[in-house]
Design an enzyme around this catalytic site. Structure first.
Site, mmCIF file in Angstrom:
data_model
loop_
_atom_site.group_PDB
_atom_site.id
_atom_site.type_symbol
_atom_site.label_atom_id
_atom_site.label_comp_id
_atom_site.label_asym_id
_atom_site.label_seq_id
_atom_site.Cartn_x
_atom_site.Cartn_y
_atom_site.Cartn_z
ATOM 1 N N SER A 58 0.839 -1.142 0.177
ATOM 2 C CA SER A 58 0.013 0.037 0.065
ATOM 3 C C SER A 58 0.893 1.243 -0.004
ATOM 4 C CB SER A 58 -0.947 -0.165 1.322
ATOM 5 O OG SER A 58 -1.599 -1.103 1.362
HETATM 6 N N1 SAH Z 1 -0.783 -4.958 4.103
HETATM 7 C C1 SAH Z 1 -0.060 -5.092 2.944
HETATM 8 C C2 SAH Z 1 -0.839 -4.812 1.657
HETATM 9 C C3 SAH Z 1 -1.004 -5.843 0.703
HETATM 10 S S1 SAH Z 1 -2.174 -5.855 -0.837
HETATM 11 C C4 SAH Z 1 1.124 -4.379 2.716
HETATM 12 O O1 SAH Z 1 1.613 -3.754 3.619
HETATM 13 O O2 SAH Z 1 2.257 -4.794 1.915
HETATM 14 C C5 SAH Z 1 -3.392 -6.714 0.115
HETATM 15 C C6 SAH Z 1 -2.944 -8.312 0.476
HETATM 16 O O3 SAH Z 1 -4.297 -8.843 0.795
HETATM 17 C C7 SAH Z 1 -2.630 -9.122 -0.566
HETATM 18 O O4 SAH Z 1 -1.268 -9.591 -0.210
HETATM 19 C C8 SAH Z 1 -3.516 -10.141 -0.857
HETATM 20 O O5 SAH Z 1 -3.184 -11.193 -1.123
HETATM 21 C C9 SAH Z 1 -4.260 -10.515 0.418
HETATM 22 N N2 SAH Z 1 -5.714 -10.847 0.522
HETATM 23 C C10 SAH Z 1 -6.800 -10.683 -0.368
HETATM 24 N N3 SAH Z 1 -7.843 -11.346 0.246
HETATM 25 C C11 SAH Z 1 -7.546 -11.960 1.331
HETATM 26 C C12 SAH Z 1 -8.013 -12.857 2.169
HETATM 27 N N4 SAH Z 1 -9.408 -13.103 2.229
HETATM 28 N N5 SAH Z 1 -7.205 -13.329 3.410
HETATM 29 C C13 SAH Z 1 -6.240 -12.811 3.325
HETATM 30 N N6 SAH Z 1 -5.276 -12.118 2.609
HETATM 31 C C14 SAH Z 1 -6.021 -11.800 1.676
#
Ligand code: SAH
Length: 221
Positions: free
Chosen positions: A69
């Site tokens: 993000s």
């Molecule tokens: N907080 C992260 C942002 C990653 S983007 C950072 O600081 O880098 C969002 C993430 O959510 C992705 O890695 C995606 O695989 C995950 N995601 C999406 N749906 C999900 C679910 N149902 N359970 C767990 N993770 C999920």
């Protein structure tokens, strides 16, 4: 994994400091959050080829069609989580991704529980937690729509991928007075919401328009 934790040039403390100044200009005012982001070397959370862009105020790809993000959003969500007198002690994050947001939270909360559905991303994030000696972060490969019932309730839950509707299961894992920070809506029209459990019931606030990857179901190994 050989990593330059300290950073030089575009990954140096000076560059990080400039990002913090930028966040202040954009309205982030909680010094606890700004300090936490000053502590965490964002450049180790992206591929080496992108490290020189780690301190730009932008989202960057982390593989598997996912992104780390934007710093502003990490700061804003952390700020919303920490609003009020006390910092949350136990926090659940749904969507570990690169592990950057979890690492920022690990500076603010006593314990961070983070779940991710894509195994290779979670493995890489776990290596970064080890490297940073962030011993208060627990990880789990699972579908975060179901939270982490065995470890709940949590003082705060932060979701970093957007569902179309709020997963009700997450609300059941909040402590009394607890807070859920979550982007909701379909691609291109999501809003960041804060849902709080008060004596009168659930209180919902809409903060601002945001853009997140979708919250999906199931686990990918
Ligand atoms: N907080 C992260 C942002 C990653 S983007 C950072 O600081 O880098 C969002 C993430 O959510 C992705 O890695 C995606 O695989 C995950 N995601 C999406 N749906 C999900 C679910 N149902 N359970 C767990 N993770 C999920």
């Amino acid at each position: 994994m050989t990593v330059d934790l300290q950073g030089i040039g575009m990954t140096s403390m000076r560059t990080r400091k400039r990002l913090i100044e930028r966040l202040k200009e954009e309205g982030i005012s909680d010094s606890r959050v700004l300090d936490a982001m000053m502590q965490v070397p964002r450049h180790i959370f992206v591929d080496e080829a992108l490290a020189h862009r780690a301190y730009e105020n932008t989202a960057l790809p982390i593989g598997y069609s996912q992104t780390i993000s934007q710093p502003y959003i990490v700061a804003r969500m952390s700020e919303l989580l920490c609003e009020g007198e006390h910092l949350p002690r136990r926090v659940l994050e749904v969507g570990t991704g690169s592990g950057y947001q979890s690492s920022v939270l690990s500076q603010l909360a006593d314990s961070v529980y983070t779940v991710e559905r894509i195994e290779p991303l979670l493995k890489r994030a776990s290596q970064r937690f080890k490297l940073l000696k962030a011993n208060n972060i627990r990880t789990r490969l699972s579908d975060g729509n179901w939270g982490w019932p065995e470890e709940g309730p949590f003082d705060a839950i932060l979701v970093t991928a957007a569902p179309e509707q709020i997963p009700q299961e997450l609300l059941t894992q909040l402590s009394p007075g607890g807070r859920l920070v979550i982007p909701v809506g379909v691609d291109g029209a999501q809003e960041l919401r804060v849902i709080e459990q008060t004596a009168e019931g659930w209180e919902v606030r809409t903060v601002e328009a945001v853009r997140f990857v979708p919250l999906l179901s199931g686990v990918v190994r």
